[in-house]
Design a protein around this motif. Structure first.
Motif, PDB file in Angstrom:
ATOM      1  N   LYS A  49       0.966  -1.157   0.088  1.00 18.09           N
ATOM      2  CA  LYS A  49       0.096  -0.179   0.168  1.00 18.09           C
ATOM      3  C   LYS A  49       0.600   1.179  -0.101  1.00 18.09           C
ATOM      4  N   VAL A  50       0.880   1.979  -1.013  1.00 14.48           N
ATOM      5  CA  VAL A  50       1.716   3.112  -1.338  1.00 14.48           C
ATOM      6  C   VAL A  50       0.820   4.501  -1.250  1.00 14.48           C
ATOM      7  N   ALA A  51       0.971   5.438  -0.758  1.00  9.21           N
ATOM      8  CA  ALA A  51       0.271   6.805  -0.745  1.00  9.21           C
ATOM      9  C   ALA A  51       1.100   7.427  -1.641  1.00  9.21           C
ATOM     10  N   LEU A  52       0.463   8.275  -2.833  1.00 16.55           N
ATOM     11  CA  LEU A  52       1.231   9.307  -3.538  1.00 16.55           C
ATOM     12  C   LEU A  52       0.607  10.561  -3.398  1.00 16.55           C
ATOM     13  N   LEU A  53       1.538  11.435  -2.839  1.00 14.41           N
ATOM     14  CA  LEU A  53       0.838  12.846  -2.415  1.00 14.41           C
ATOM     15  C   LEU A  53       1.454  13.597  -3.683  1.00 14.41           C
ATOM     16  N   VAL A  54       0.429  14.514  -4.269  1.00 12.13           N
ATOM     17  CA  VAL A  54       0.871  15.194  -5.025  1.00 12.13           C
ATOM     18  C   VAL A  54      -0.060  16.595  -5.043  1.00 12.13           C
ATOM     19  N   GLY A  83       5.868  -9.931 -10.207  1.00 12.17           N
ATOM     20  CA  GLY A  83       5.599 -10.541  -8.789  1.00 12.17           C
ATOM     21  C   GLY A  83       5.327  -9.685  -7.604  1.00 12.17           C
ATOM     22  N   VAL A  84       5.070  -8.528  -8.001  1.00 13.63           N
ATOM     23  CA  VAL A  84       4.859  -7.566  -6.844  1.00 13.63           C
ATOM     24  C   VAL A  84       3.598  -6.635  -7.300  1.00 13.63           C
ATOM     25  N   GLU A  85       2.603  -6.570  -6.444  1.00 11.88           N
ATOM     26  CA  GLU A  85       1.519  -5.752  -6.598  1.00 11.88           C
ATOM     27  C   GLU A  85       1.525  -4.510  -5.808  1.00 11.88           C
ATOM     28  N   ILE A  86       1.377  -3.416  -6.385  1.00  8.99           N
ATOM     29  CA  ILE A  86       1.195  -2.011  -5.489  1.00  8.99           C
ATOM     30  C   ILE A  86      -0.129  -1.647  -5.576  1.00  8.99           C
ATOM     31  N   ASP A  87      -0.794  -1.262  -4.387  1.00 12.31           N
ATOM     32  CA  ASP A  87      -2.125  -0.524  -4.117  1.00 12.31           C
ATOM     33  C   ASP A  87      -1.800   1.040  -4.178  1.00 12.31           C
TER      34      ASP A  87
END
Length: 392
Positions: A49-54, A83-87
């Motif tokens: 789970k990655v939060a992108l702040l823009v 093999g890696v999923e990013i939310d």
């Protein structure tokens, strides 16, 4: 380099190419001491789970385009992971510290395991403070090393990194005695400090310094002082901190007219001298040295981005790709997103080549040294492809 400063720490100084993120701002509050957090645990097979702040709705011209480009680049990086999923969840900071703090708080509450962004120094500082309450690390798009540390890293290109690369190259190639010409604004002073430190570490010496006001008259007045400093002290390198949107065009014209050029004293530039392309026509940049990311890797990223989105990426969009690439690499290795993981000595592969995050919150990028000959860029020392896994 110090191109995008605003929010609680406002007063932008923009370069012609806007190649860097946030400007230096000493007034921003300090981050927590130490070397970041262990970070939330990653569960094998679960999305990260990655939060992108823009700064999507900041009201500042260009920020909406910048924000979309950062998101596009992040999603392009996600498509390259195996093999890696990013939310990925995107949060609007509004381009100010208060909203960035709220956005970071919300991201942590909603389960973010790491924060990517924000862009501006004030925002990044505020987001880092908020995220620290949840033990979450922040990879900001700033290059403002004054906000680096604690749980905040800066991904932007820094004067410290550029200065170190150039000073090592200059001293090792017979140019140990340097003069620094710099403006007395924050950008100039920061660059001068980086050069000072880098030349000393490389075994050279700064034999004179010529500070000048950040005005046309200030530059004009500095030219005879630079000539005197170079000739009186037997300097073999002249470090120019100016960029193409500032004093570089004037220096480029007036210094050769006074008999000071790379034919006699090696010009060394702390900013990109190849952007915009018109800079290549300036007389004083011919034969000068500057750094740039691996041009082949950069061209590949620009081409892939253009094919995917039908336009060129924003100059700092690559930082979002790099952030996702680092996160994805750690997840693929079965590692976490703690400080010890983020600062692995071998670093990561990004859009411009190898880079690594340092324990003090700054970064080191493998940069090429280039020159300009006959108005064409020529790489004279290629960017390193690895750090050899060196520790700290």
């Amino acid at each position: 380099m110090f191109a995008l400063l605003k929010a609680a720490c406002k007063a932008p100084v923009r370069t012609a190419a806007a190649l860097a993120t946030a400007a230096m701002l000493a007034a921003c509050g300090p981050m927590p001491s130490g070397g970041g957090f262990g970070g939330p645990a990653l569960q094998p097979g679960d999305p990260v789970k990655v939060a992108l702040l823009v700064p999507q709705n900041s009201g500042t011209s260009g920020d909406a385009v910048l924000s979309q480009s950062l998101e596009n680049a992040a999603r392009l990086a996600m498509s390259d992971l195996e093999g890696v999923e990013i939310d990925l969840r995107v949060y609007d900071t509004g381009g100010n510290a208060a909203t960035a703090q709220s956005a970071a708080n919300r991201a942590v509450v909603e389960g973010a395991q790491i924060i990517l962004g924000p862009v501006y120094a004030g925002e990044a500082n505020a987001a880092g403070l908020a995220a620290s309450q949840g033990g979450v690390n922040v990879l900001s798009f700033s290059n403002n090393t004054s906000i680096a540390g604690g749980n905040v890293w800066v991904l932007g290109h820094t004067f410290e990194n550029t200065g170190q690369r150039l000073a090592q190259y200059a001293v090792s190639h017979g140019k140990p005695r340097g003069v620094i010409a710099y403006s007395t604004d924050v950008q100039g002073q920061t660059a001068a400090t980086a050069v000072r430190d880098a030349v000393a570490r490389a075994g050279g010496s700064i034999v004179a310094e010529v500070p000048h006001e950040f005005t046309q008259q200030g530059v004009v007045n500095a030219v005879p002082q630079i000539k005197s400093a170079v000739e009186t002290n037997g300097a073999d390198a002249l470090y120019l901190t100016a960029n193409t949107a500032g004093a570089l065009p004037l220096f480029s014209q007036m210094l050769p007219e006074q008999g000071i050029s790379s034919d006699t004293t090696q010009f060394v530039g702390l900013t990109r001298w190849d952007i915009p392309s018109q800079t290549l026509d300036l007389p004083g940049v011919q034969g000068g040295w500057f750094t740039l990311p691996d041009p082949n890797r950069t061209a590949q990223f620009n081409s892939r981005y253009g094919a995917a989105y039908g336009s060129a990426p924003h100059p700092i969009a690559s930082l979002a790709y790099d952030g996702i690439a680092a996160i994805g690499a750690l997840a693929a290795q079965g590692r976490g997103l703690g400080a010890g993981d983020l600062t692995q000595g071998a670093g990561f592969q990004g859009t411009g080549g190898v880079f690594r995050l340092l324990p003090d919150g700054t970064n080191e990028r493998g940069l090429a040294v280039a020159t300009i000959q006959d108005r064409q860029v020529q790489v004279i020392d290629p960017a390193p492809r690895s750090f050899g896994g060196a520790g700290f």
